[in-house]
Motif scaffolding. Structure first.
Motif, PDB file in Angstrom:
ATOM      1  N   GLN A 147      -8.562  10.677  -4.989  1.00 26.79           N
ATOM      2  CA  GLN A 147      -8.253   9.258  -4.815  1.00 26.79           C
ATOM      3  C   GLN A 147      -8.017   8.576  -6.156  1.00 26.79           C
ATOM      4  O   GLN A 147      -7.143   7.706  -6.285  1.00 26.79           O
ATOM      5  N   GLN A 148      -8.775   8.975  -7.175  1.00 29.11           N
ATOM      6  CA  GLN A 148      -8.545   8.450  -8.518  1.00 29.11           C
ATOM      7  C   GLN A 148      -7.168   8.863  -9.030  1.00 29.11           C
ATOM      8  O   GLN A 148      -6.457   8.064  -9.655  1.00 29.11           O
ATOM      9  N   ASP A 149      -6.797  10.122  -8.770  1.00 31.86           N
ATOM     10  CA  ASP A 149      -5.476  10.602  -9.180  1.00 31.86           C
ATOM     11  C   ASP A 149      -4.373   9.776  -8.511  1.00 31.86           C
ATOM     12  O   ASP A 149      -3.362   9.431  -9.147  1.00 31.86           O
ATOM     13  N   ALA A 150      -4.578   9.462  -7.218  1.00 28.97           N
ATOM     14  CA  ALA A 150      -3.578   8.674  -6.489  1.00 28.97           C
ATOM     15  C   ALA A 150      -3.477   7.266  -7.063  1.00 28.97           C
ATOM     16  O   ALA A 150      -2.375   6.748  -7.264  1.00 28.97           O
ATOM     17  N   ARG A 151      -4.627   6.662  -7.357  1.00 26.74           N
ATOM     18  CA  ARG A 151      -4.608   5.304  -7.929  1.00 26.74           C
ATOM     19  C   ARG A 151      -3.966   5.300  -9.310  1.00 26.74           C
ATOM     20  O   ARG A 151      -3.190   4.397  -9.644  1.00 26.74           O
ATOM     21  N   ALA A 152      -4.279   6.309 -10.111  1.00 31.85           N
ATOM     22  CA  ALA A 152      -3.689   6.397 -11.447  1.00 31.85           C
ATOM     23  C   ALA A 152      -2.177   6.594 -11.362  1.00 31.85           C
ATOM     24  O   ALA A 152      -1.415   6.007 -12.142  1.00 31.85           O
ATOM     25  N   TYR A 153      -1.742   7.390 -10.392  1.00 31.37           N
ATOM     26  CA  TYR A 153      -0.309   7.610 -10.205  1.00 31.37           C
ATOM     27  C   TYR A 153       0.390   6.315  -9.809  1.00 31.37           C
ATOM     28  O   TYR A 153       1.459   5.977 -10.330  1.00 31.37           O
TER      29      TYR A 153
ATOM     30  N   THR B 178       0.831  -1.211   0.000  1.00 36.36           N
ATOM     31  CA  THR B 178       0.000   0.000   0.000  1.00 36.36           C
ATOM     32  C   THR B 178       0.860   1.253   0.000  1.00 36.36           C
ATOM     33  O   THR B 178       1.617   1.494   0.957  1.00 36.36           O
ATOM     34  N   PRO B 179       0.777   2.079  -1.036  1.00 40.17           N
ATOM     35  CA  PRO B 179       1.534   3.340  -1.038  1.00 40.17           C
ATOM     36  C   PRO B 179       1.000   4.293   0.031  1.00 40.17           C
ATOM     37  O   PRO B 179      -0.211   4.452   0.179  1.00 40.17           O
ATOM     38  N   ILE B 180       1.910   4.908   0.760  1.00 43.48           N
ATOM     39  CA  ILE B 180       1.541   5.870   1.805  1.00 43.48           C
ATOM     40  C   ILE B 180       1.977   7.280   1.416  1.00 43.48           C
ATOM     41  O   ILE B 180       1.219   8.235   1.553  1.00 43.48           O
ATOM     42  N   LEU B 181       3.212   7.428   0.937  1.00 44.65           N
ATOM     43  CA  LEU B 181       3.718   8.715   0.463  1.00 44.65           C
ATOM     44  C   LEU B 181       4.035   8.600  -1.014  1.00 44.65           C
ATOM     45  O   LEU B 181       4.658   7.622  -1.453  1.00 44.65           O
ATOM     46  N   ARG B 182       3.617   9.598  -1.780  1.00 44.92           N
ATOM     47  CA  ARG B 182       3.773   9.575  -3.234  1.00 44.92           C
ATOM     48  C   ARG B 182       4.527  10.824  -3.697  1.00 44.92           C
ATOM     49  O   ARG B 182       3.974  11.915  -3.700  1.00 44.92           O
ATOM     50  N   ASP B 183       5.803  10.652  -4.025  1.00 41.85           N
ATOM     51  CA  ASP B 183       6.601  11.719  -4.627  1.00 41.85           C
ATOM     52  C   ASP B 183       6.598  12.987  -3.765  1.00 41.85           C
ATOM     53  O   ASP B 183       6.419  14.103  -4.263  1.00 41.85           O
ATOM     54  N   VAL B 184       6.799  12.835  -2.474  1.00 38.87           N
ATOM     55  CA  VAL B 184       6.800  13.982  -1.559  1.00 38.87           C
ATOM     56  C   VAL B 184       8.126  14.728  -1.666  1.00 38.87           C
ATOM     57  O   VAL B 184       9.204  14.137  -1.527  1.00 38.87           O
ATOM     58  N   SER B 185       8.050  16.024  -1.933  1.00 41.14           N
ATOM     59  CA  SER B 185       9.237  16.873  -2.001  1.00 41.14           C
ATOM     60  C   SER B 185       8.979  18.156  -1.225  1.00 41.14           C
ATOM     61  O   SER B 185       7.928  18.778  -1.395  1.00 41.14           O
TER      62      SER B 185
END
Length: 293
Positions: A278-284, A19-26
């Motif tokens: 949430q869709q954006d996160a799933r697509a990413y 399960t992704p928790i953090l996505r490309d955090v900068s």
């Protein structure tokens, strides 16, 4: 003066299991500045702080990105090197002051041990420094408080002790994880003012994790808005509060209670906006899986 950020997180990805928790955090944070990391519960704010401190759960793993502290890559350091940074160079103010302190030891023991370990000073000097730190956080009769156990103090006093411990070694970076959530409104105001005073005194950088936009407006210089582990918007507090660019930031501000409008209806985050994010996160996530297949 070096232009190197105190904290420089670049493209951080973190997962628990699959399960992704953090996505490309900068994000970047410099000395003398306070950044508010804002978002709803479960958005990943605390995981950012834990990743910096290297206190992640065993099931969590960083899959991509970098975390640099004063130009040094934290992720390439050994556990011993990271441990020596915690408390001295990077410190944390936890959410619940009553559980942040060990109930089995007096306040003096808990403060003195930290300074003796990290600063290499003797017991007498460490006790004097502990007394001075309690005085700095406006605790009356610090000699008496040093002799007490945590359960003999109020929540507000315990949080002042936690703050004094966090700043006692004059760290370059403080991570404050919702440090006023467990306190009543009057004490919250005092603690926020105290953190700002201590930060200015030590010129530390502070990553202030919170869900309260009112807190950000009072104490922070910059803000980063997090949802589903993604940074949606970041920048100076004045600019983003005056003209938020992202729909979620605007919705979050609209959902905040207004004390000057006591009869106004509370607004929730629109369901359609949540679903889109949430869709954006799933697509990413799907794109990353395909890209690394």
């Amino acid at each position: 003066m070096s232009d190197t950020p105190t904290l420089d997180i670049d493209g951080l990805h973190l997962s628990i299991g699959t399960t992704p928790i953090l996505r490309d955090v900068s994000l970047q944070l410099r000395r003398g500045r306070i950044m508010g990391l804002v978002g709803e519960s479960g958005g990943g704010k605390t995981m950012v702080g834990k990743a910096v401190l290297d206190v992640l759960p065993d099931v969590a793993r960083i899959t991509a990105g970098s975390i640099k502290f004063e130009g040094r890559d934290l992720l390439s350091m050994t556990q011993r090197q990271r441990r020596l940074l915690r408390g001295k160079s990077i410190s944390m103010i936890l959410q619940n002051p009553m559980s942040a302190l060990n109930p089995a030891f007096r306040i003096e023991h808990q403060m003195v041990d930290v300074m003796r370990f990290h600063l290499g000073i003797g017991a007498r000097e460490a006790r004097e420094r502990a007394r001075d730190m309690l005085d700095a956080v406006q605790i009356r009769d610090p000699d008496r408080v040093l002799r007490l156990y945590p359960h003999e103090l109020s929540g507000g006093m315990c949080q002042r002790v936690v703050i004094s411990i966090a700043f006692s070694c004059e760290p370059q970076l403080i991570i404050a994880d919702e440090p006023t959530t467990a306190l009543d409104v009057t004490v919250q105001h005092q603690i926020l003012k105290l953190i700002k005073v201590m930060q200015a005194r030590t010129n530390s950088a502070v990553l202030f994790i919170t869900h309260d936009l009112g807190v950000v407006a009072k104490v922070c210089d910059t803000i980063a808005v997090l949802y589903a582990g993604m940074i949606l918007e970041a920048g100076p507090v004045e600019k983003i509060f005056a003209a938020p660019a992202h729909d979620y930031t605007r919705a979050l501000m609209n959902a905040a209670p207004r004390y000057d409008r006591p009869n106004a209806l509370l607004r929730s985050i629109p369901a359609a906006l949540r679903e889109k994010l949430q869709q954006d996160a799933r697509a990413y996530d799907q794109t990353r899986v395909f890209a690394h297949a």
